[in-house]
Design an enzyme around this catalytic site. Structure first.
Site, PDB file in Angstrom:
ATOM      1  N   HIS A   1       1.956   4.356  -2.999  1.00  0.00           N
ATOM      2  CA  HIS A   1       1.931   5.817  -2.867  1.00  0.00           C
ATOM      3  C   HIS A   1       3.266   6.435  -3.285  1.00  0.00           C
ATOM      4  CE1 HIS A   1      -1.949   6.300  -1.063  1.00  0.00           C
ATOM      5  NE2 HIS A   1      -1.667   5.585   0.012  1.00  0.00           N
TER       6      HIS A   1
ATOM      7  N   HIS B   1       0.832  -1.203   0.000  1.00  0.00           N
ATOM      8  CA  HIS B   1       0.000   0.000   0.000  1.00  0.00           C
ATOM      9  C   HIS B   1       0.870   1.258   0.000  1.00  0.00           C
ATOM     10  CE1 HIS B   1      -3.609   2.399   1.297  1.00  0.00           C
ATOM     11  NE2 HIS B   1      -2.642   3.176   1.771  1.00  0.00           N
ATOM     12  N   GLU B   2       1.818   1.313   0.918  1.00  0.00           N
ATOM     13  CA  GLU B   2       2.652   2.514   1.043  1.00  0.00           C
ATOM     14  C   GLU B   2       3.645   2.626  -0.101  1.00  0.00           C
ATOM     15  OE1 GLU B   2       1.890   4.825   3.066  1.00  0.00           O
ATOM     16  OE2 GLU B   2       0.352   3.595   4.020  1.00  0.00           O
TER      17      GLU B   2
END
Length: 237
Positions: free
Chosen positions: A37, A33-34
């Protein structure tokens, strides 16, 4: 999640297996997820996350202790926010939107893929794989839905900010008060969940509706999970 198993019984081996499956699922889900980003921000012209060591799959760079504990106990939580500088983007509002939805999109893809393997191994009777992919699917759905909430500093807020602009009243209000609102909802959910374990079942069934955050998220998570598994079962099995 883990707390449900502890109160629901089960052997020590079952509890440890579930814990390891949840731990592995959380580490993979948060890291991807990170990373999403940071990677999308890099592609949009901003290397702030990369320069801060966040464009990596190393979970130690991404895990927030509170968010990690909540994911283990309740099935929804968060990681450390990836630092970005929108002034470095090629097109500020467009790229800010892309970066904001990157993590949620990855969670959606991971949940959809893992739901296939969950159904596959369920049919094959491989219960260790079933256990892992069930939690991997559930956690990714939980991360996706939780991060869609438009409360600062979650991704849902940043999506609203990208669409409405930083001068919007709602955006300004959430920037000032969002963290307190989110923290209050989380504490209320944890405390109420603890109380429900110690009251009669009838009272617990009523109290769960007062857990605004937890009840809503569990309802949505179960709905998305059912939809994915139903689709795979109908299509291929």
């Amino acid at each position: 999640m883990i707390i449900d198993l502890l109160y629901g019984g089960g052997s020590f081996g079952e509890i440890m297996l579930t814990f390891l499956c949840v731990l592995a699922a959380i580490v993979l889900s948060l890291s991807l997820h990170e990373f999403a980003h940071a990677f999308v921000a890099h592609k949009c012209g901003d290397d702030t996350a990369k320069n801060n060591g966040r464009m990596t799959l190393n979970p130690l760079k991404h895990i927030d202790p509170l968010g990690f504990i909540l994911l283990i106990l309740l099935g929804f939580g968060f990681a450390k926010a990836v630092p970005i500088n929108p002034y470095n983007f090629k097109k500020m509002r467009r790229d800010y939107f892309f970066v904001s939805v990157a993590g949620i999109t990855v969670n959606l893809i991971l949940a959809f893929i893992s739901s296939f393997f969950y159904v596959l191994f369920l049919r094959m009777g491989n219960w260790i794989a079933v256990n892992f992919f069930f939690y991997f699917m559930t956690i990714n759905i939980g991360l996706m839905i939780f991060n869609l909430i438009p409360i600062f500093p979650l991704d849902g807020f940043r999506i609203v900010e990208a669409a409405a602009g930083r001068t919007n009243r709602f955006v300004n209000f959430m920037r000032r008060n969002g963290q307190r609102i989110l923290f209050g909802l989380l504490i209320w959910s944890v405390v109420l969940g603890w109380i429900i374990q110690y009251v009669p079942e009838e009272a617990g069934n009523i109290l769960q509706y007062f857990d605004i955050l937890g009840f809503t998220l569990r309802f949505l998570i179960n709905g998305v999970m059912y939809g994915f598994t139903w689709l795979w079962g109908l299509t291929f099995f």
